[in-house]
Design a protein around this motif. Structure first.
Motif, short mmCIF file in Angstrom:
data_model
loop_
_atom_site.label_atom_id
_atom_site.label_comp_id
_atom_site.label_asym_id
_atom_site.label_seq_id
_atom_site.Cartn_x
_atom_site.Cartn_y
_atom_site.Cartn_z
N ILE A 406 -64.44 -32.83 10.33
CA ILE A 406 -63.43 -33.09 10.13
C ILE A 406 -63.22 -34.49 9.43
CG2 ILE A 406 -64.18 -35.42 11.68
CD1 ILE A 406 -60.67 -33.48 12.49
N SER A 407 -64.15 -34.87 9.09
CA SER A 407 -64.12 -35.82 7.28
C SER A 407 -63.85 -35.03 6.16
CB SER A 407 -65.79 -36.56 7.55
OG SER A 407 -66.79 -35.43 7.17
N ASN A 408 -63.70 -33.42 6.11
CA ASN A 408 -63.58 -33.27 5.31
C ASN A 408 -62.27 -32.98 4.59
OD1 ASN A 408 -65.99 -32.64 4.03
ND2 ASN A 408 -66.64 -30.53 4.70
N LEU A 409 -61.20 -33.14 5.75
CA LEU A 409 -60.18 -33.21 6.27
C LEU A 409 -58.81 -34.26 5.16
CD1 LEU A 409 -60.61 -30.96 8.26
CD2 LEU A 409 -58.80 -31.82 9.44
N SER A 410 -57.45 -34.35 5.19
CA SER A 410 -57.43 -35.33 4.11
C SER A 410 -57.31 -35.90 5.47
CB SER A 410 -55.81 -34.36 3.67
OG SER A 410 -55.01 -33.77 4.53
N GLY A 411 -56.24 -37.53 5.24
CA GLY A 411 -55.68 -37.95 6.25
C GLY A 411 -54.62 -38.12 6.82
N GLY A 412 -53.65 -37.03 6.71
CA GLY A 412 -52.81 -36.46 7.45
C GLY A 412 -53.48 -35.50 8.41
N ASN A 413 -54.32 -34.72 8.04
CA ASN A 413 -54.22 -33.72 9.44
C ASN A 413 -55.25 -33.98 10.19
OD1 ASN A 413 -53.36 -31.21 7.70
ND2 ASN A 413 -54.77 -31.63 5.73
N GLN A 414 -56.76 -35.51 9.51
CA GLN A 414 -57.32 -35.89 10.35
C GLN A 414 -56.42 -36.56 11.56
OE1 GLN A 414 -59.15 -38.30 8.23
NE2 GLN A 414 -60.64 -37.40 7.95
N GLN A 415 -54.56 -37.36 10.89
CA GLN A 415 -54.04 -38.04 12.06
C GLN A 415 -53.80 -36.52 13.28
OE1 GLN A 415 -53.54 -41.14 12.75
NE2 GLN A 415 -52.01 -41.40 13.82
N LYS A 416 -53.19 -35.69 12.13
CA LYS A 416 -53.15 -34.30 13.12
C LYS A 416 -54.11 -34.35 13.97
CE LYS A 416 -49.12 -32.23 10.05
NZ LYS A 416 -48.97 -31.21 9.12
N VAL A 417 -55.44 -34.17 14.15
CA VAL A 417 -56.37 -33.60 15.15
C VAL A 417 -56.48 -34.85 16.70
CG1 VAL A 417 -58.80 -33.73 15.00
CG2 VAL A 417 -57.69 -32.74 13.30
N CYS A 418 -56.50 -35.97 15.63
CA CYS A 418 -56.27 -37.44 16.62
C CYS A 418 -54.75 -36.90 17.63
CB CYS A 418 -55.09 -38.30 16.02
SG CYS A 418 -57.33 -39.34 15.16
N LEU A 419 -53.82 -36.47 17.43
CA LEU A 419 -52.50 -36.41 18.28
C LEU A 419 -53.25 -35.22 18.81
CD1 LEU A 419 -49.75 -37.02 15.98
CD2 LEU A 419 -50.00 -38.18 17.71
N SER A 420 -53.59 -33.82 18.61
CA SER A 420 -53.65 -32.81 19.14
C SER A 420 -55.00 -33.59 20.45
CB SER A 420 -54.75 -31.51 18.13
OG SER A 420 -53.31 -31.25 16.92
N LYS A 421 -56.02 -34.02 20.16
CA LYS A 421 -56.30 -34.55 20.86
C LYS A 421 -55.88 -35.28 22.56
CE LYS A 421 -59.21 -38.55 20.42
NZ LYS A 421 -59.99 -39.66 20.06
N TRP A 422 -55.04 -36.35 22.27
CA TRP A 422 -54.39 -36.52 23.19
C TRP A 422 -53.60 -35.96 23.63
CZ3 TRP A 422 -57.50 -40.03 25.47
CH2 TRP A 422 -58.16 -40.79 24.84
N LEU A 423 -52.70 -34.68 23.10
CA LEU A 423 -51.90 -33.94 24.13
C LEU A 423 -52.70 -32.75 24.53
CD1 LEU A 423 -49.50 -33.26 20.83
CD2 LEU A 423 -49.31 -34.78 22.97
N PHE A 424 -54.13 -32.84 24.18
CA PHE A 424 -54.45 -31.45 25.25
C PHE A 424 -54.77 -32.84 26.39
CE2 PHE A 424 -59.03 -29.97 26.36
CZ PHE A 424 -58.38 -28.85 26.72
N VAL A 425 -55.18 -33.89 26.55
CA VAL A 425 -55.22 -34.38 27.56
C VAL A 425 -53.40 -34.23 28.45
CG1 VAL A 425 -55.63 -36.70 29.08
CG2 VAL A 425 -56.88 -36.33 27.03
N LYS A 426 -52.31 -34.03 27.65
CA LYS A 426 -51.01 -33.89 28.72
C LYS A 426 -50.69 -34.81 29.23
CE LYS A 426 -51.82 -29.02 29.35
NZ LYS A 426 -52.63 -28.88 27.90
N PRO A 427 -50.47 -35.74 29.47
CA PRO A 427 -50.62 -37.88 29.43
C PRO A 427 -48.95 -37.21 30.34
CG PRO A 427 -50.45 -38.08 26.94
CD PRO A 427 -50.81 -36.31 27.01
#
Length: 506
Positions: A406-427
């Motif tokens: 994850i450290s090799n990704l750009s800031g914007g793509n890291q942010q998309k991963v953050c969002l994906s993590k929480w969307l997988f929780v289905k809140p």
């Protein structure tokens, strides 16, 4: 004709599976403010890391010329020695040390063989005044917010004999007033002969301050524009950055009648033992199904403290008040309680608190909901890869593989991963704290479109943002926070920047 202080010619830098820079040419005139713009992953930060010696000579091809000399920097010390100072998005501060110790770390003020602490504190106070930061120089960095830490970084850079100051998203964590102060500071430095390179996704900021602008896209130089010739405008920059025109920054959305109350907070107060003061006072608000509620306020107003106190109270505040989720009283003592209750929180500090940088993309995406992948106590590796690839596609995460660190990704793509993590929780409730901080205009539009889609599907969103246009462009209702209190509630149809700022300064 003004001579160039910096010339980078034919710079090419590759990582495994990715050509981050491809024959980039970049020139900066002496005594100007030169802005470097482009989408996340365009190569801006990589180019500056090549310049500063983070990626040493020999790890890239091409040539660097600085102050009339060809340079072969083997490390950061080499670039600092010739007068280059760089402030990265990832703050290089030691949390347990004081402000003054951080400002002069590696550049200590000595009296003989010993450090002169009195003189250090005196000079640190002067540097803090330069960046308009009113904090005790003896305060520890860990007790400051992200925005104030950013200003300490700038003070640290200014404490050296700087000829070229490079700032990578310096205002990303700042509110509008602090951003304006910083831009004034950069203008003052320019007038004193200091050349500045500014990387920013805030195009209005770029237009306001730039003498020249260079656009990168997909690791290549697209163009360099002269602001004094009238070549720089928001539509022109967006077109060069994304390769197409984006007519609307905020996607259209119909403000529908919201559904039932899904989250209700009453008389919510929080005392911080570590800070020794009250951070929230008698806060009350509601969030309904299918709406986006914006929380606006100045830095330090208590917005993030409110989010953290609701999401399991990880700072261990002493809480008073009532919280209901879907009409049922809840006591959320830890983040796992909040997740179980259907609440997710995307932090403002994705690198510090949102991601595990040494792990790969798939591990970060599935981190908050491993039980969904577990067969008894063993993670189904195939299911994990499948889920991660689904989010990689739907969220348009630019990575060669979900097994990329994850450290090799750009800031914007890291942010998309953050969002994906929480969307997988289905809140049911998604709290977004500065969701587009450090994100380019194209990625912002993608996130805004996603937010609209989520509320259309019945999710409820709390959006904390320091950018008033973002609050006004995306919210159905707006709560304004000041000094730990909610000072007003506005429908977006009646909200204006002036009204919000008036309430934010109450």
């Amino acid at each position: 004709m003004t001579t160039a202080i910096l010339e980078m010619r034919g710079i090419t830098k590759e990582f495994p599976g990715v050509k981050a820079l491809n024959n980039v040419t970049f020139s900066v005139k002496r005594g100007e403010i030169h802005c470097l713009v482009g989408e996340n992953g365009a190569g801006k930060s990589t180019l500056m890391k090549v310049l500063s010696g983070v990626y040493p000579h020999g790890s890239y091809t091409g040539e660097i010329g600085f102050a009339g000399q060809v340079q072969q920097f083997r490390g950061i010390r080499d670039s600092e020695r010739v007068g280059i100072a760089i402030i990265y998005q990832e703050l290089a501060l030691v949390p347990e040390l004081t402000v003054y110790e951080n400002i002069f770390l590696g550049n200590e003020v000595r009296k003989g063989a010993l450090i002169d602490w009195n003189e250090t504190i005196k000079r640190a106070t002067q540097m803090l005044a330069k960046v308009r930061l009113d904090v005790n120089p003896e305060a520890k960095i860990k007790d400051l917010g992200v925005g104030k830490q950013q200003l300490v970084e700038i003070a640290k850079a200014l404490s050296r004999d700087v000829k070229l100051l490079i700032l990578d998203e310096p205002t990303a964590a700042l509110n509008e007033d602090d951003s304006a102060n910083l831009l004034d500071l950069l203008r003052g430095l320019r007038d004193q002969g200091v050349t500045c390179i500014l990387i920013s996704h805030k195009l209005k900021e770029v237009i306001a301050i730039a003498d020249s602008v260079t656009v990168l896209r997909d690791g290549q130089t697209i163009c360099t524009l002269d602001a004094h010739e009238g070549e720089v405008s928001e539509p022109v920059l967006i077109k060069h950055m994304v390769g197409r025109e984006i007519e609307q920054i905020y996607p259209p959305r119909e403000h529908k009648q919201p559904g039932e109350v899904v989250l209700q907070v009453r008389d919510w107060s929080a005392y911080s033992p570590s800070l020794g003061r009250q951070v929230l006072r008698n806060v009350s608000f509601t969030l309904r199904k299918g709406e986006i509620v914006g929380f606006a306020g100045l830095m330090g107003s208590g917005r993030t403290e409110l989010a953290l106190s609701i999401f399991g109270n990880s700072p261990h505040y002493r809480i008073e008040g009532e919280l209901q989720v879907k009409g049922k009283p809840c006591q959320l003592r830890r983040p796992s309680d909040a997740i179980a209750a259907g609440i997710a929180y995307v932090t403002e500090d994705r690198k510090g608190n949102g991601l595990i940088l040494i792990q790969d993309v798939k591990q970060n995406i599935t981190l908050a909901n491993l039980r969904a992948l577990a067969q008894r106590t063993v993670i189904d590796a195939n299911a994990e890869v499948k889920i991660a690839n689904e989010y990689r596609t739907t969220m348009n995460i630019k990575t060669p593989s979900v097994e990329q660190r994850i450290s090799n990704l750009s800031g914007g793509n890291q942010q998309k991963v953050c969002l994906s993590k929480w969307l997988f929780v289905k809140p049911d409730v998604l709290i977004l704290d500065e969701p587009t901080r450090g994100i380019d205009v194209g990625a912002k539009y993608e996130i805004y479109t996603l937010m609209n889609s989520l509320v259309d599907q019945g999710m409820s969103i709390i959006m904390i943002s320091s950018e008033l246009p973002e609050v006004l462009g995306m919210s159905d209702r707006v709560y304004v926070v000041a000094s730990g209190r909610i000072t007003g509630e506005l429908l977006v149809t009646e909200a204006t920047p002036e009204k919000i700022m008036e309430l934010a300064t109450n």
